[in-house]
Design a protein around this motif. Structure first.
Motif, PDB file in Angstrom:
ATOM      1  N   ALA A  11     -20.621 -10.771  37.493  1.00 51.54           N
ATOM      2  CA  ALA A  11     -21.162 -11.803  38.372  1.00 51.54           C
ATOM      3  C   ALA A  11     -21.083 -13.173  37.720  1.00 51.54           C
ATOM      4  O   ALA A  11     -21.016 -13.309  36.505  1.00 51.54           O
ATOM      5  N   GLN A  12     -21.110 -14.182  38.564  1.00 54.17           N
ATOM      6  CA  GLN A  12     -21.149 -15.559  38.086  1.00 54.17           C
ATOM      7  C   GLN A  12     -22.504 -16.170  38.445  1.00 54.17           C
ATOM      8  O   GLN A  12     -23.426 -15.470  38.859  1.00 54.17           O
ATOM      9  N   GLY A  13     -22.614 -17.444  38.263  1.00 57.83           N
ATOM     10  CA  GLY A  13     -23.852 -18.132  38.595  1.00 57.83           C
ATOM     11  C   GLY A  13     -24.977 -17.717  37.669  1.00 57.83           C
ATOM     12  O   GLY A  13     -24.773 -17.534  36.449  1.00 57.83           O
ATOM     13  N   PRO A  14     -26.197 -17.518  38.193  1.00 56.84           N
ATOM     14  CA  PRO A  14     -27.348 -17.172  37.351  1.00 56.84           C
ATOM     15  C   PRO A  14     -27.167 -15.862  36.588  1.00 56.84           C
ATOM     16  O   PRO A  14     -27.777 -15.665  35.543  1.00 56.84           O
ATOM     17  N   ALA A  15     -26.346 -14.960  37.129  1.00 56.92           N
ATOM     18  CA  ALA A  15     -26.160 -13.654  36.489  1.00 56.92           C
ATOM     19  C   ALA A  15     -25.005 -13.638  35.495  1.00 56.92           C
ATOM     20  O   ALA A  15     -24.680 -12.591  34.940  1.00 56.92           O
ATOM     21  N   LEU A  16     -24.392 -14.795  35.257  1.00 55.38           N
ATOM     22  CA  LEU A  16     -23.227 -14.835  34.372  1.00 55.38           C
ATOM     23  C   LEU A  16     -23.582 -14.400  32.950  1.00 55.38           C
ATOM     24  O   LEU A  16     -22.797 -13.694  32.301  1.00 55.38           O
ATOM     25  N   ALA A  56     -14.682 -20.562  35.445  1.00 52.17           N
ATOM     26  CA  ALA A  56     -14.120 -21.802  34.943  1.00 52.17           C
ATOM     27  C   ALA A  56     -13.703 -21.639  33.489  1.00 52.17           C
ATOM     28  O   ALA A  56     -14.115 -20.694  32.793  1.00 52.17           O
ATOM     29  N   ALA A  57     -12.875 -22.563  33.018  1.00 62.18           N
ATOM     30  CA  ALA A  57     -12.364 -22.494  31.653  1.00 62.18           C
ATOM     31  C   ALA A  57     -13.497 -22.468  30.631  1.00 62.18           C
ATOM     32  O   ALA A  57     -13.435 -21.733  29.628  1.00 62.18           O
ATOM     33  N   ALA A  58     -14.546 -23.264  30.879  1.00 62.49           N
ATOM     34  CA  ALA A  58     -15.662 -23.304  29.930  1.00 62.49           C
ATOM     35  C   ALA A  58     -16.376 -21.957  29.861  1.00 62.49           C
ATOM     36  O   ALA A  58     -16.807 -21.515  28.792  1.00 62.49           O
ATOM     37  N   GLU A  59     -16.506 -21.283  31.003  1.00 64.39           N
ATOM     38  CA  GLU A  59     -17.166 -19.987  31.027  1.00 64.39           C
ATOM     39  C   GLU A  59     -16.339 -18.934  30.301  1.00 64.39           C
ATOM     40  O   GLU A  59     -16.869 -18.092  29.573  1.00 64.39           O
ATOM     41  N   LEU A  60     -15.025 -18.978  30.497  1.00 63.79           N
ATOM     42  CA  LEU A  60     -14.161 -18.043  29.783  1.00 63.79           C
ATOM     43  C   LEU A  60     -14.193 -18.294  28.280  1.00 63.79           C
ATOM     44  O   LEU A  60     -14.151 -17.360  27.474  1.00 63.79           O
ATOM     45  N   ARG A  61     -14.263 -19.548  27.942  1.00 66.79           N
ATOM     46  CA  ARG A  61     -14.339 -19.902  26.522  1.00 66.79           C
ATOM     47  C   ARG A  61     -15.609 -19.315  25.896  1.00 66.79           C
ATOM     48  O   ARG A  61     -15.597 -18.830  24.762  1.00 66.79           O
ATOM     49  N   ALA A 100      -9.332 -12.933  33.365  1.00 69.10           N
ATOM     50  CA  ALA A 100     -10.395 -12.850  34.372  1.00 69.10           C
ATOM     51  C   ALA A 100      -9.802 -13.088  35.749  1.00 69.10           C
ATOM     52  O   ALA A 100      -9.161 -14.121  35.984  1.00 69.10           O
ATOM     53  N   GLU A 101     -10.023 -12.150  36.667  1.00 73.27           N
ATOM     54  CA  GLU A 101      -9.502 -12.254  38.028  1.00 73.27           C
ATOM     55  C   GLU A 101     -10.659 -12.361  39.016  1.00 73.27           C
ATOM     56  O   GLU A 101     -11.550 -11.514  39.030  1.00 73.27           O
ATOM     57  N   GLY A 102     -10.654 -13.422  39.844  1.00 72.64           N
ATOM     58  CA  GLY A 102     -11.689 -13.604  40.841  1.00 72.64           C
ATOM     59  C   GLY A 102     -11.544 -12.632  41.991  1.00 72.64           C
ATOM     60  O   GLY A 102     -10.438 -12.206  42.344  1.00 72.64           O
ATOM     61  N   GLU A 131      -7.694 -16.058  29.818  1.00 78.96           N
ATOM     62  CA  GLU A 131      -7.087 -16.790  30.927  1.00 78.96           C
ATOM     63  C   GLU A 131      -7.750 -16.395  32.245  1.00 78.96           C
ATOM     64  O   GLU A 131      -8.398 -15.352  32.340  1.00 78.96           O
ATOM     65  N   ALA A 132      -7.572 -17.237  33.260  1.00 77.58           N
ATOM     66  CA  ALA A 132      -8.128 -16.991  34.592  1.00 77.58           C
ATOM     67  C   ALA A 132      -7.010 -16.837  35.605  1.00 77.58           C
ATOM     68  O   ALA A 132      -5.925 -17.427  35.456  1.00 77.58           O
ATOM     69  N   ALA A 133      -7.248 -16.029  36.635  1.00 74.45           N
ATOM     70  CA  ALA A 133      -6.249 -15.821  37.687  1.00 74.45           C
ATOM     71  C   ALA A 133      -6.955 -15.658  39.030  1.00 74.45           C
ATOM     72  O   ALA A 133      -7.973 -14.967  39.125  1.00 74.45           O
ATOM     73  N   GLY A 134      -6.409 -16.288  40.065  1.00 72.86           N
ATOM     74  CA  GLY A 134      -6.910 -16.129  41.424  1.00 72.86           C
ATOM     75  C   GLY A 134      -8.115 -17.003  41.717  1.00 72.86           C
ATOM     76  O   GLY A 134      -8.808 -17.470  40.804  1.00 72.86           O
ATOM     77  N   PRO A 135      -8.368 -17.214  43.001  1.00 74.24           N
ATOM     78  CA  PRO A 135      -9.529 -18.010  43.407  1.00 74.24           C
ATOM     79  C   PRO A 135     -10.830 -17.299  43.062  1.00 74.24           C
ATOM     80  O   PRO A 135     -10.912 -16.065  43.101  1.00 74.24           O
ATOM     81  N   GLY A 136     -11.819 -18.076  42.699  1.00 74.32           N
ATOM     82  CA  GLY A 136     -13.113 -17.502  42.347  1.00 74.32           C
ATOM     83  C   GLY A 136     -13.218 -17.018  40.924  1.00 74.32           C
ATOM     84  O   GLY A 136     -14.248 -16.465  40.530  1.00 74.32           O
ATOM     85  N   ALA A 137     -12.178 -17.229  40.121  1.00 73.87           N
ATOM     86  CA  ALA A 137     -12.244 -16.840  38.714  1.00 73.87           C
ATOM     87  C   ALA A 137     -13.180 -17.790  37.967  1.00 73.87           C
ATOM     88  O   ALA A 137     -13.381 -18.933  38.371  1.00 73.87           O
TER      89      ALA A 137
END
Length: 604
Positions: free
Chosen positions: A303-308, A217-222, A271-273, A209-215
């Motif tokens: 990290a997110q983006g390219p470093a995810l 996306a659902a697809a990334e958590l999946r 996951a908490e942003g 699950e995700a919590a808070g802004p900047g967490a």
């Protein structure tokens, strides 16, 4: 019966036309998967066939096969090294498999009768010939042998022998998820039923699950969730299930109770942003049988983006190694629960054997081989039962006062380990076990190839990596094995006496005084004969002659056959001739032969 006896006088060379037919038959056999995968068997068969065709059948003896076909040195002693008899047994089985499968329609049969090594060539009769049986599906169970046979004849094909060298670095490889379907041997309905009968622990990965802004996306958590599940599936002795597989209210209590209870665990992630654009992943493991949280951790700075992708690999690596290693929270708790609640279950037997091998106080049910024998008779396709059985038998042999198994015992070790590798070709533990047994059976090249496969199958199992490292050291890749073993320990591999012995041997081989000095206190505490051998070699490295002589003298007194037993054990642990000769030379300076000649007091 002398298996090394010369061929009968009537074994005359075939005529030219017959020799042509025999050579054609030989090439068909050598092109079969069993022989392509095992150059040792191929060399054995080619040597005895060609020697017979050339009229040299009287030269086909244990010594000539060992030296000319199997690469043994001229000093080879067929009385102390059973490698030819062991390989001959495996060769007969490989030929039997070939002529009942891919070679079912071959017009000429090559046979090696028991009692000798000279092959016979006979045309297949019309009654024998017939359509080749269909190749079995990869997950089809083997034909059940007669119930009172201790171990079924393996229908294995050595998987991974002569593989290209796998990277020894124990790191999570990219593309982990792509292999998940191949990795878990229990993904089929038949595998699930077997896991249920054995009562293997269940690990369910719940949706993250995700919590808070900047967490994320659902697809990334999946993606993280799926990679976590895929990584877990590479570990043995657990059944990994998808989310919801055990979530009904009545299912879990039923699984957890009764004399055949089963451990059930669930992993949950949140996951908490964070304001800086990173996120934290909080994970926890729950014991679903009692609802308790048995482990939790927070990974920060992901990290997110390219470093995810790098963050995903870090998360998978950290969580999997913490909870799925053989001494991670899930295996430890599951084994303890099995011993307490379901000791008579299949997994209870596995737990008792693990406790024995690890020297745990819980391992008070003997060495586990009796229940493992019963388990593998009952569950003929339980690969890990065979692997654990081979491990326990080998451990018992190494920690006995007579650590030189008979030919029959060595064949039993190999049969069990090979059976496991055939039934579970994607199991890192099965490959690791086979590599260890191959080393002890005097097959260093095959052991290295199988060990490399084990590393590749699960680069996150650092206990497997530590065992692979001992195989590398024993087979001659000393520096690589020592570095891998130390790295595996830094990553959390459990320290064992067996590992310490090989680290001591490595220190001797590299003439590393500091390493030898560091190993002496540890080896002094261990009572196993392999540890005492390593201690003597470390003392030799340090120049502590009196201490070395004392240890060698104790070894000679302890071994029923004195110096010859010590020599055989060294060849078992170090089947590479150069390493064995170097170790023996060191022990000779400490009085190995001289003290053997003085005689020993009777034992007891």
């Amino acid at each position: 019966m002398d298996l090394g006896a010369p061929a009968p006088a009537e074994a005359a060379p075939p005529e030219d036309n017959e020799a042509t037919l025999v050579r054609a038959a030989l090439e068909r056999v050598l092109a079969a998967p069993d022989f392509v995968a095992s150059p040792r068997l191929a060399a054995f068969l080619r040597f005895v066939v060609e020697a017979t065709l050339e009229g040299r059948a009287d030269e086909i003896k244990g010594y000539t096969i060992a030296v000319e076909a199997l690469g043994r040195p001229p000093s080879f002693d067929p009385q102390s090294d059973p490698i030819v008899r062991v390989e001959a047994t495996r060769l007969r089985r490989a030929l039997e498999r070939y002529y009942t499968t891919v070679g079912a329609e071959d017009p000429l049969v090559i046979d090696i009768p028991k009692g000798g090594y000279v092959p016979l060539f006979r045309p297949r009769t019309e009654a024998e010939a017939g359509p080749a049986p269909a190749r079995p599906e990869p997950q089809s169970p083997p034909a059940a042998p007669v119930p009172d046979v201790p171990l079924p004849t393996p229908v294995w094909r050595r998987t991974g022998v002569r593989l290209a060298a796998a990277a020894a670095a124990v790191v999570l490889v990219a593309g982990l998820a792509l292999l998940a379907v191949q990795i878990n041997p229990l993904t089929s309905d038949r595998g699930a039923a077997l896991a249920d009968r054995i009562r293997l622990p269940v690990v369910e990965v719940l949706p993250f699950e995700a919590a808070g802004p900047g967490a994320p996306a659902a697809a990334e958590l999946r993606a993280i969730e799926e990679q976590m599940r895929d990584a877990f599936a590479r570990f043995d002795f657990v059944e990994v299930k998808a989310a919801g597989a055990t979530s009904d209210e009545t299912g879990v209590p039923e699984i957890c109770s009764g004399p055949q209870s089963r451990s059930v665990f669930a992993l949950k992630g949140l996951a908490e942003g964070r304001a800086d654009g990173t996120f934290s992943l909080i994970t926890r493991v729950t014991d679903r049988c009692d609802g308790s949280i048995i482990w939790s951790a927070a990974l920060d700075g992901l990290a997110q983006g390219p470093a995810l992708a790098d963050s995903e690999r870090r998360a998978v690596r950290d969580v999997a190694t913490a909870i799925m290693e053989s001494y991670g929270v899930i295996p430890v708790r599951a084994r303890a629960q099995a011993l307490a609640k379901a000791p008579d279950s299949g997994f209870g037997c596995i737990a008792a054997a693990v406790a024995y091998v690890r020297g745990d106080p819980q391992g008070q049910r003997g060495n586990g081989t009796a229940c493992l024998t019963q388990l593998t008779r009952r569950e003929r396709d339980f690969a890990l039962g065979y692997a654990m059985r081979a491990t326990a038998q080998l451990y018992t042999t190494l920690h006995d006062d007579t650590p030189n198994p008979t030919v029959e015992e060595m064949e039993e070790f190999l049969d069990a380990a090979e059976r496991a590798a055939e039934l579970a070709p994607a199991s890192a533990y099965a490959a690791r076990t086979l590599a260890l047994v191959q080393l002890f059976a005097g097959e260093p090249d095959d052991a290295i190839a199988t060990a490399e496969k084990a590393l590749k199958l699960n680069p996150l199992d650092f206990d497997v990596a530590a065992t692979v490292a001992t195989v590398f050291i024993g087979a001659g890749r000393v520096e690589e094995g020592e570095a891998l073993l130390l790295r595996a320990r830094r990553e959390g591999a459990i320290r064992t006496n067996h590992q310490d012995a090989f680290l001591g041997i490595a220190a001797f081989m590299r003439n590393d005084i500091l390493a030898a000095q560091a190993m002496v206190p540890q080896l002094t505490l261990h009572s196993a004969i392999e540890s005492k051998l390593a201690l003597a070699l470390c003392l030799h490295t340090l120049g502590r002659t009196s201490g070395e002589r004392e240890v060698v003298g104790a070894l000679l007194h302890r071994m029923p056959d004195g110096a010859e037993g010590v020599r055989r054990l060294i060849h078992r642990l170090l089947p590479t001739p150069a390493l064995a000769d170097r170790a023996l030379a060191a022990l000779e300076t400490a009085g190995l032969s001289r003290e053997a000649g003085t005689g020993k007091p009777p034992r007891g």
